[in-house]
Design a protein around this motif. Structure first.
Motif, PDB file in Angstrom:
ATOM      1  N   CYS A   1      -3.365  -2.664 -16.807  1.00 33.31           N
ATOM      2  CA  CYS A   1      -4.824  -2.756 -16.789  1.00 33.31           C
ATOM      3  C   CYS A   1      -5.364  -2.005 -15.565  1.00 33.31           C
ATOM      4  N   ALA A   2      -6.474  -1.275 -15.753  1.00 34.14           N
ATOM      5  CA  ALA A   2      -7.033  -0.462 -14.670  1.00 34.14           C
ATOM      6  C   ALA A   2      -7.395  -1.303 -13.456  1.00 34.14           C
ATOM      7  N   LEU A   3      -8.008  -2.469 -13.689  1.00 29.52           N
ATOM      8  CA  LEU A   3      -8.400  -3.319 -12.563  1.00 29.52           C
ATOM      9  C   LEU A   3      -7.166  -3.856 -11.842  1.00 29.52           C
ATOM     10  N   THR A   4      -6.144  -4.234 -12.586  1.00 26.38           N
ATOM     11  CA  THR A   4      -4.918  -4.727 -11.953  1.00 26.38           C
ATOM     12  C   THR A   4      -4.312  -3.665 -11.050  1.00 26.38           C
ATOM     13  N   GLY A   5      -4.330  -2.412 -11.514  1.00 30.01           N
ATOM     14  CA  GLY A   5      -3.830  -1.317 -10.682  1.00 30.01           C
ATOM     15  C   GLY A   5      -4.647  -1.165  -9.417  1.00 30.01           C
ATOM     16  N   ASN A   6      -5.950  -1.324  -9.525  1.00 29.19           N
ATOM     17  CA  ASN A   6      -6.824  -1.253  -8.354  1.00 29.19           C
ATOM     18  C   ASN A   6      -6.531  -2.382  -7.380  1.00 29.19           C
ATOM     19  N   LEU A   7      -6.222  -3.559  -7.919  1.00 29.37           N
ATOM     20  CA  LEU A   7      -5.929  -4.711  -7.072  1.00 29.37           C
ATOM     21  C   LEU A   7      -4.626  -4.503  -6.296  1.00 29.37           C
ATOM     22  N   ARG A   8      -3.667  -3.828  -6.914  1.00 28.54           N
ATOM     23  CA  ARG A   8      -2.432  -3.523  -6.187  1.00 28.54           C
ATOM     24  C   ARG A   8      -2.757  -2.665  -4.959  1.00 28.54           C
ATOM     25  N   GLY A   9      -3.634  -1.673  -5.169  1.00 30.59           N
ATOM     26  CA  GLY A   9      -4.042  -0.822  -4.051  1.00 30.59           C
ATOM     27  C   GLY A   9      -4.820  -1.590  -3.006  1.00 30.59           C
ATOM     28  N   LEU A  10      -5.695  -2.478  -3.459  1.00 27.80           N
ATOM     29  CA  LEU A  10      -6.485  -3.290  -2.535  1.00 27.80           C
ATOM     30  C   LEU A  10      -5.583  -4.190  -1.700  1.00 27.80           C
ATOM     31  N   TYR A  11      -4.598  -4.798  -2.352  1.00 26.40           N
ATOM     32  CA  TYR A  11      -3.655  -5.672  -1.639  1.00 26.40           C
ATOM     33  C   TYR A  11      -2.915  -4.883  -0.555  1.00 26.40           C
ATOM     34  N   GLY A  12      -2.427  -3.697  -0.930  1.00 27.20           N
ATOM     35  CA  GLY A  12      -1.700  -2.871   0.043  1.00 27.20           C
ATOM     36  C   GLY A  12      -2.583  -2.444   1.198  1.00 27.20           C
ATOM     37  N   TYR A  13      -3.843  -2.122   0.897  1.00 28.60           N
ATOM     38  CA  TYR A  13      -4.773  -1.704   1.952  1.00 28.60           C
ATOM     39  C   TYR A  13      -5.036  -2.839   2.936  1.00 28.60           C
ATOM     40  N   VAL A  14      -5.345  -4.018   2.416  1.00 29.05           N
ATOM     41  CA  VAL A  14      -5.617  -5.165   3.290  1.00 29.05           C
ATOM     42  C   VAL A  14      -4.372  -5.544   4.079  1.00 29.05           C
ATOM     43  N   ASP A  15      -3.229  -5.490   3.419  1.00 33.78           N
ATOM     44  CA  ASP A  15      -1.974  -5.837   4.084  1.00 33.78           C
ATOM     45  C   ASP A  15      -1.688  -4.896   5.255  1.00 33.78           C
ATOM     46  N   SER A  16      -2.158  -3.651   5.166  1.00 31.13           N
ATOM     47  CA  SER A  16      -1.908  -2.666   6.224  1.00 31.13           C
ATOM     48  C   SER A  16      -2.841  -2.827   7.421  1.00 31.13           C
ATOM     49  N   LEU A  17      -3.925  -3.590   7.245  1.00 28.86           N
ATOM     50  CA  LEU A  17      -4.900  -3.741   8.317  1.00 28.86           C
ATOM     51  C   LEU A  17      -4.432  -4.743   9.364  1.00 28.86           C
ATOM     52  N   HIS A  18      -4.676  -4.423  10.616  1.00 36.96           N
ATOM     53  CA  HIS A  18      -4.460  -5.398  11.685  1.00 36.96           C
ATOM     54  C   HIS A  18      -5.551  -6.456  11.606  1.00 36.96           C
ATOM     55  N   SER A  19      -5.227  -7.683  11.896  1.00 36.99           N
ATOM     56  CA  SER A  19      -6.229  -8.747  11.902  1.00 36.99           C
ATOM     57  C   SER A  19      -6.064  -9.616  13.138  1.00 36.99           C
ATOM     58  N   LYS A  20      -7.180  -9.987  13.734  1.00 41.93           N
ATOM     59  CA  LYS A  20      -7.158 -10.889  14.885  1.00 41.93           C
ATOM     60  C   LYS A  20      -7.035 -12.348  14.446  1.00 41.93           C
ATOM     61  N   ASN A  21      -7.074 -12.561  13.133  1.00 40.33           N
ATOM     62  CA  ASN A  21      -6.888 -13.910  12.586  1.00 40.33           C
ATOM     63  C   ASN A  21      -5.923 -13.794  11.406  1.00 40.33           C
TER      64      ASN A  21
END
Length: 407
Positions: free
Chosen positions: A74-94
């Motif tokens: 599904c197109a949205l599911t593919g987008n969510l995989r990318g979103l997950y990877g992007y957020v996972d790559s971000l540094h977070s102070k919390n």
């Protein structure tokens, strides 16, 4: 584009209904494209103002779920995989909020983007706030818009507070990971007598303690559908949690804990989040990690090292565990503990307790959402114990860092 909202809920019709009630005099045109739907809203201008136009483009998963499967095209599911990877790559102070955010991304079932096509629509910010609340959404926001909180692309929670930006900033203390069970938890045609008994017994306990009951909460999984963690898995998890807990309470340094886990060949079972904690144990991370003593308590109970789990109206005390039963410490080889464990509580016992904490956790979430104080139990204790119990029963087949406490 102003923003994109992501939600575990689905319902384009609900969005259209909100548009029509918010702008009763506007023209709302609906169009359909492959895999998506668009609502175009034309708002007439007044004597001193010109008209405006904005659009909402919506799409949803072909099969709503609470996970992001690798096989779903599904197109949205593919987008969510990318979103997950992007957020996972971000540094977070919390890191706690980031972890919850990653869990929430896995539960997303719909996405809708809001774009100001023409002019400036009056009360558009208020509309976005309402949609965010109604859909319990997280928002991906562009800079320099009516709801922006940062100078670069960033994420907001359903209250339009800063969830995460590229600098790792975060202004929220909690993020609800809540899923409507009808989207993913289809109840089996046959409910076992055990499932009925667990639910009945749990609700009796809640009733006796004047805790709110949701009669419509589904049954938990049947015993035949559950594979418990092995005693060895449980023992290894306890050992790792016990070491990170010592760091959280400033009993030992993170360097000492890391060396200990490596020397005794446990580093491979330390999770990515735990390794991140040990690499940089900030005070905020220590505060979050200190709650894992409740998880240790549950797992020791599962291995019959504790006789009574107790009711979650007070915090546990790991000092109540016999010293000879505790797996780590000076001159202690945790593998002695791991290799000595062969049995755990039965699947029936664990599932009965899991059912109780599932319903307790719902009551805590309901109280929080309604701005009510929960005095009958300690919500933090309930959540952590529910977390450990869900890991024990392999809920969602999630690894330790990715366990969810859906209610």
């Amino acid at each position: 584009m102003i923003c994109t909202l992501y939600s575990h809920q689905i319902g384009f019709d609900k969005i259209v209904e909100t548009l029509k009630s918010s702008y009763p005099k506007a023209s709302v045109e609906i169009s359909h494209q492959a895999g998506s739907q668009t609502a175009s809203v034309d708002v007439k201008g007044g004597l001193l103002s010109s008209g405006s136009r904005f659009t909402i483009q919506y799409r949803e998963r072909e099969e709503p779920s609470y996970q992001i499967p690798d096989t779903d095209n599904c197109a949205l599911t593919g987008n969510l995989r990318g979103l997950y990877g992007y957020v996972d790559s971000l540094h977070s102070k919390n890191e706690k909020i980031k972890s919850l955010f990653l869990q929430k991304i896995q539960t997303i079932n719909s996405e809708f983007s809001i774009n100001q096509e023409k002019g400036e629509t009056k009360d558009l910010k208020e509309l976005i706030q309402k949609l965010a609340k109604d859909f319990e959404a997280v928002l991906f926001v562009q800079p320099k818009t009516i709801i922006s909180k940062a100078d670069q692309q960033h994420f907001l929670d359903q209250n339009l507070d800063l969830l995460l930006d590229n600098n790792g900033d975060c202004d929220v203390e909690n993020l609800e990971v809540k899923i409507n069970s009808i989207y993913y938890d289809k109840q089996p045609e046959v409910i076992t007598e055990e499932q009925k008994k667990w639910k009945t017994d749990s609700e009796k306990i809640l009733q006796e303690r004047a805790i709110k009951i949701n009669k419509y909460l589904p049954f938990i999984e049947a015993e035949e559908d559950v594979v418990l963690r092995t005693p060895r898995e449980i023992a290894e998890r306890i050992c790792v949690l016990a070491m990170t807990n010592l760091v959280a309470f400033n009993t030992i340094s993170s360097e000492e804990a890391t060396e200990y886990l490596q020397n005794y060949n446990l580093w491979d079972v330390v999770t990515p989040n735990e390794k991140d904690f040990l690499a940089n144990p900030t005070e905020q991370k220590k505060s979050s990690e200190s709650w894992k003593c409740e998880c240790i308590w549950v797992l020791m109970f599962a291995l019959n090292k504790i006789d009574d789990l107790g009711f979650p109206d007070v915090l546990c005390s790991l000092n109540d565990i016999a010293e000879e039963d505790y797996p780590v410490g000076p001159d202690k080889d945790p593998n002695d503990f791991i290799n000595s464990v062969f049995n755990a509580k039965s699947k029936n016992e664990i599932l009965a307790i899991n059912d109780l904490y599932y319903r307790l956790d719902w009551a805590c979430v309901d109280a929080r959402l309604n701005g009510e104080e929960m005095t009958e139990v300690h919500p933090g204790v309930v959540y952590e114990r529910h977390y450990a119990l869900n890991w024990l029963i392999n809920y969602g087949e999630a690894d330790w860092d990715d366990v969810t406490c859906d209610t």
